[in-house]
Motif scaffolding. Structure first.
Motif, PDB file in Angstrom:
ATOM      1  N   ARG A 728       0.816  -1.210   0.000  1.00  0.00           N
ATOM      2  CA  ARG A 728       0.000   0.000   0.000  1.00  0.00           C
ATOM      3  C   ARG A 728       0.853   1.266   0.000  1.00  0.00           C
ATOM      4  O   ARG A 728       0.475   2.277  -0.592  1.00  0.00           O
ATOM      5  N   LEU A 733      -5.866   4.143   0.436  1.00  0.00           N
ATOM      6  CA  LEU A 733      -5.624   3.494  -0.852  1.00  0.00           C
ATOM      7  C   LEU A 733      -6.909   3.453  -1.672  1.00  0.00           C
ATOM      8  O   LEU A 733      -7.962   3.046  -1.187  1.00  0.00           O
ATOM      9  N   ASN A 777      -2.623   6.487  -3.418  1.00  0.00           N
ATOM     10  CA  ASN A 777      -2.809   6.751  -1.994  1.00  0.00           C
ATOM     11  C   ASN A 777      -2.556   8.229  -1.738  1.00  0.00           C
ATOM     12  O   ASN A 777      -2.482   9.030  -2.677  1.00  0.00           O
TER      13      ASN A 777
END
Length: 1152
Positions: A728, A733, A777
């Motif tokens: 991530r 995310l 993200n």
């Protein structure tokens, strides 16, 4: 490679349709040469030929041809008359010169340039120009060298490439008076020595003290001199560059190449970095090389400009041509060099420009073109490519032949190959004009080429992966307008030889037993050998080391047994090997007394340093290895967000490291621990390190498994596999998803979502879409994925296959044909044409069948599709229909079609029983087959008899065959011998033939070695009746003994008491009787027995014997009075006489 003259050489065959190609085949020497061939040089001396003056001189020149060539020589460009010089001779049937000096002469007189000419009726071939030189070296006495000590070389003292000895700085120990240079020449095995040198070292202190002359200085070059120099080297030769510097402290040397890095895979440094070496230099290695010498006081540089030139080298070397009359061809001679070489053509050793004009030949620079060649125009052509650095000379003959095809290899060869290997079947052939070659397998087919097979121009057939079904006889056929020739090769495909259970690394305690497995699987027809080696040396097996079929056993392991053991299995065609290491540990107390002492101790004092965005250095102190060296360290991590408390493996590192750079993922709060591993096992984990949190970043990974598919006919679901937790790289995310219709000009549609699926609605039925995805993200967006093609949902197909029909119907198989549907009507991804079929009835009367539907799929996109339906039941009526299917739906059915299978052979009988009704007959019983597959016409019963005949052993009797009517389901067999056993084979018959065989063996009724009659009729045997009577008699006797013992039991106390004196006063019972007896005397007397005739006979041991000849007197309870004394007296006077001999009962009693 082949030649009809018996040598191995390539032959180039050209035709008007193709360019020149090389036909390679095996040499043939078994028959006399029948085809004329121009001469060809096959062996010659080196161009630069240095000889030893102590030996005779041999200048080699060998050639082949038909007729055999004759030889002549030129020396320094002039004819060399060998016959006029008695020292020079030529070998018979050879052009090799021998110059002998047995009778005197100077070898130096024969120095010069030699060239050999080999000629026959078809042309002249030339050798290279051989420059003969005689070595002129002074020979030093080798014995005097034995007392010389080599000068030790190091960073300070070294020998240059020219042989000079250099001192970067001198010390007092360098002072000697006998420095001697010895040059050794390997070719002539000679050594030349120079006069000794004297080196004096000036000092400021007395010489006997051990002090250096402390003259500190900056570096200066001893070799080469100045600031720059140049060097020329030829291509493919060795480049040696040298820089030797003086100075104190001793300078170090470093090398660079201006404008680019030194190629590490080609460059080597020697002589303490003073020499740079490139073994095979090429044009790209030219340039400026810089060496730098530096010490603590400074540095200097020297530039060496390297030029790479090249003597001529071949790009396209001319090769021999074999042409048929009126064919075309060409000779090509291409060479390169620096400078570019000049190309000169010669024919039969003379310049082509001065040769007779040939209208069928045209010279175009480096190429000679031949058109419509004629018989008699054969010749040998020479191509000379030369520049200032050397030359190349190549001979190539042009032979004009007219010959039918012929096979050159051995006939009917057997080739054995390993399964799945690439295989080549050779078929060397020859012919002029060039024949056309084709291969056939098992004499069938239209020729093998393409797919699994590839046919080369030289006749070789390549099988890309040999499989068991490739076994067979392969025939190669060569055809031309002049005829045909063929040969055969038989191919056998064998299973590979492989080790299926390999030895494994292991540790063994000293004095214990170790075992290495090596289980092998191979082709049964190939013999194999299994050998063991230790550290690549043969292992000696004897009284201690043992080998069986599957393992090597090492008892009483010693320290010398430690090493790498390799098992190698070889067959005639292949081999396999596997290795494992044995580590010998300490004494047995390591495992018995201190169970953990052989495992390493955990690492200690973990420390983190050198923090970076995605890495950190982890350092630790290894624990004690406990007599087993640590082979590797395992680094584990734990993070406190996604899976807190769970330790995961990060990486492993070699056992000699204790400080490593860890590659980490962004936005993770790590802590680490280390586990040490040796041959015994793992250590406990170390204490965790401090935590280290990496900074966040945009995603690096692309979501995997992106695809689009329709769950309904008007939608498309876009799905993907979400990123892993450690991928991530930051919070929040999301996924950006794009899609658009393929092959349609429209803009991208997109959506941002946190899930792993997005549904696109209101789509057309089964249309393609382009799809891509990207992760993002809070720190940014990641890379976009590649485009994938997805499809919207499917719907039911709208059309049915038509014209469904059958052909080639037999008992179990039928060919199916139909007309396909329009591809657009499938409304989805075409999967198959699905055939539904079922057995509607049997043509056998009153036979019930299952009508369960079965399916079979056919994938075909042909305009006239077909398929084969198998595993049908013979003599049955079938029905079928067909639908087209996509991934989710089936279309409407076609019309139903009926067909009938033909009669076949029946199944096995439903059961088959064997009963033995009596000792001289066997009764067989069976039932009809479950599937007769036709009209039964009978049964076939075959028996195989084995007669067990005791001492005569066993003998095989010829099988008997019985044919029975279809309504017969039992059979009785009379036994000719009661010990006979049978094996029966029963099968049902139809008009097609016999069906599946049901085999049964008659049971074994008798023990081994005994006849059957002794077991089945045992009640009539005399020995059995006698045994039963004996057992009954023994039981009767035992019953009588028990009866007598019970009846005589009261007499024993009386007899025991008769020897005792009487008491003065008689003891009386309450009723006044005397108590001279035991309670047993109160029982009725049972001392008499019934005689055989039924009369009662008084026992010989009766109470009368205790009286005085009259009747015995008894009291009221049956005891007798006053008899003890009388009987006792009688016994005393008459002795212990007995009258028990006449009564059988007494006799039995006496035994009791």
């Amino acid at each position: 490679m082949y030649s009809i003259l018996g040598y191995e050489t390539p032959i180039v065959v050209c035709s008007t349709e193709t360019a020149c190609v090389c036909v390679c085949a095996l040499s043939v020497t078994s028959s006399p040469p029948t085809v004329k061939q121009p001469p060809t040089i096959v062996s010659q001396s080196a161009k630069d030929y240095i000889v030893d003056p102590r030996d005779n001189i041999y200048i080699e020149c060998e050639a082949k041809g038909n007729p055999l060539p004759t030889f002549s020589w030129r020396r320094n460009g002039k004819f060399f008359n060998i016959g006029k010089d008695p020292r020079v001779s030529m070998r018979k049937r050879s052009g090799t010169l021998e110059i002998s000096f047995r009778s005197g002469g100077r070898p130096e007189d024969y120095e010069g340039e030699y060239q050999c000419f080999a000629s026959n009726d078809l042309g002249v071939a030339l050798s290279n120009k051989i420059l003969l030189r005689v070595s002129r070296l002074h020979v030093q006495d080798i014995k005097s060298l034995f007392f010389m000590t080599p000068i030790p070389q190091d960073k300070r003292v070294s020998m240059g490439l020219n042989g000079d000895l250099y001192f970067s700085n001198v010390v007092t120990q360098d002072a000697h008076t006998d420095y001697t240079c010895n040059a050794r020449f390997l070719f002539t095995h000679t050594i030349q020595q120079k006069n000794p040198f004297t080196l004096k070292v000036q000092t400021k202190v007395p010489f006997h003290t051990e002090c250096f002359l402390l003259l500190i200085s900056t570096p200066t070059f001893l070799s080469p001199s100045g600031g720059e120099s140049s060097k020329m080297v030829l291509r493919d030769e060795q480049l040696l560059l040298e820089c030797i510097a003086a100075g104190l402290p001793t300078p170090t040397i470093k090398w660079f190449k201006k404008g680019r890095e030194l190629p590490s895979q080609k460059v080597k440094f020697e002589n303490y970095n003073k020499t740079l070496k490139i073994i095979h230099i090429s044009e790209e290695d030219a340039g400026e090389y810089v060496c730098m010498a530096n010490n603590q006081l400074g540095s200097i540089r020297h530039s060496i400009f390297v030029q790479v030139k090249a003597a001529p080298y071949w790009l396209d070397k001319p090769t021999d041509l074999v042409l048929a009359p009126d064919e075309n061809g060409r000779l090509v001679c291409r060479a390169n060099g620096n400078p570019k070489p000049n190309i000169q053509w010669l024919v039969n050793g003379e310049p082509i420009d001065s040769s007779p004009i040939n209208p069928n030949r045209q010279v175009l620079g480096d190429t000679i073109i031949f058109r419509s060649v004629q018989m008699g125009s054969s010749a040998v052509y020479q191509c000379n490519a030369s520049n200032e650095h050397g030359y190349l000379l190549a001979n190539a003959f042009v032979s004009v032949l007219d010959m039918p095809p012929r096979m050159l290899g051995p006939k009917n060869r057997l080739i054995k190959v390993i399964e799945n290997n690439r295989t080549f079947l050779d078929c060397p052939f020859f012919g002029s004009p060039l024949p056309e070659l084709r291969w056939f397998k098992n004499g069938q087919g239209s020729g093998l080429d393409g797919g699994q097979y590839r046919v080369y121009i030289n006749g070789t057939l390549e099988i890309k992966r040999a499989r068991p079904e490739d076994e067979g006889t392969y025939t190669c056929v060569a055809n031309s307008i002049l005829g045909k020739a063929e040969n055969q090769v038989r191919l056998e495909v064998k299973e590979p030889t492989r080790i299926v259970r390999a030895p494994e690394h292991q540790s063994a305690i000293r004095s214990s037993t170790s075992r290495f497995d090596c289980k092998v699987k191979s082709d049964p027809s190939l013999p194999i050998t299994v050998t063991w080696t230790k550290d690549d040396k043969p292992l000696t097996l004897g009284w201690r080391l043992k080998k069986d079929e599957e393992s090597l056993i090492i008892p009483s392991v010693k320290d010398s047994d430690q090493g790498m053991y390799t098992c190698t299995v070889k067959s005639d065609l292949d081999q396999d090997s596997a290795s494992a290491r044995l580590i010998v540990l300490g004494t047995l107390t390591c495992n018995l007394i201190l169970p953990q002492s052989c495992h390493p101790d955990p690492p200690m004092d973990l420390d983190l340093s050198d923090p970076a965005a995605r890495s950190v250095r982890l350092t630790w102190i290894p624990g004690n290895d406990n007599r087993s060296p640590i082979t590797e360290f395992l680094v584990q991590f734990e993070e406190d967000h996604w899976e807190p408390g769970r330790w995961q493996n990060l990486s492993t590192y070699p056992g000699h490291l204790n400080s490593v750079i860890l590659q980490l993922a962004p936005f993770v709060n790590y802590q680490f621990r280390v586990i040490a591993i040796n041959s015994v096992g793992q250590s406990p984990p170390s204490r965790p390190s401090p935590r280290y949190k990496t900074s966040g970043a945009a995603p690096d990974a692309i979501p995997r498994d992106l695809r689009g598919w329709g769950s309904k006919k008007d939608n498309m679901e876009i799905t993907w596999e979400p990123l892993l937790d450690l991928e991530r790289n930051g919070p929040n995310l999301h996924y950006n998803v794009w899609w658009r219709r393929k092959d349609v000009e429209e803009d991208w549609s997109n959506v941002t979502t946190v899930g792993s699926k997005h549904v696109v609605y209101n789509t057309e039925i089964y249309v393609p879409y382009e799809i891509k995805i990207q992760a993002r993200n809070e720190f940014g967006t990641g890379p976009e994925s590649n485009m994938v093609i997805g499809y919207s949902g499917e719907d039911k197909p709208t059309e049915a296959p038509t014209d469904l029909r059958v052909s080639k119907v037999n008992s179990t198989k039928v060919n199916i044909h139909w007309k396909p549907v329009d591809p657009n009507s499938v409304q989805g991804e075409f999967k198959e044409y699905r055939l539904y079929y079922w057995r509607d009835s049997s043509l056998v009367t009153n036979l019930m069948v299952s009508k369960q539907k079965k399916t079979k799929g056919f994938y075909s996109t042909m305009s006239e599709p077909s398929g084969i339906l198998t595993d049908l039941v013979p003599y049955s009526k079938y029905k079928m229909f067909m639908v087209v299917a996509n991934s989710h739906f089936e279309g409407p059915p076609s019309s139903t079609v009926e067909f009938t299978t033909k009669e076949g052979v029946p199944d096995a009988p439903r059961f088959f029983k064997i009963n033995r009704r009596s000792f001289d007959s066997i009764y067989l019983e069976w039932d009809k087959p479950l599937e007769p597959n036709g009209i039964l016409i009978g049964y076939q019963l075959k028996d195989k008899v084995i007669c067990l005949s005791g001492i005569n052993g066993s003998r095989v009797v010829q099988p008997q065959l019985e044919t029975l009517l279809p309504n017969v389901t039992d059979f009785t067999l009379r036994l000719p011998d009661r010990s006979t056993r049978y094996k029966f084979y029963l099968s049902a018959l139809t008009q097609v033939g016999a069906g599946e065989v049901y085999a049964e063996e008659s049971p074994l009724f008798a023990n081994e070695g005994e006849s059957y009659i002794d077991q089945v009729d045992i009640a009539t045997q005399g020995w059995f009746i006698g045994l039963m009577c004996a057992i009954a008699l023994i039981i009767l006797i035992l019953l009588i003994v028990c009866f007598i013992k019970r009846s005589r039991g009261g007499k024993y106390p009386v007899r025991d008491k008769k020897d005792l004196p009487l008491d003065p006063v008689d003891h009386k019972d309450q009723d006044g009787s005397f108590d001279y007896h035991s309670d047993e005397d109160n029982k009725p007397l049972q001392g008499s027995q019934t005689s055989l005739d039924g009369n009662v006979k008084e026992s010989d041991d009766s109470l009368v014997d205790y009286g005085e000849g009259g009747d015995g007197q008894f009291n009221e309870d049956g005891s007798f009075i006053g008899q003890y004394t009388v009987k006792k007296d009688k016994d005393e006077t008459e002795g212990n006489e007995s009258s028990e001999a006449t009564s059988p009962v007494n006799a039995i009693y006496s035994l009791a």
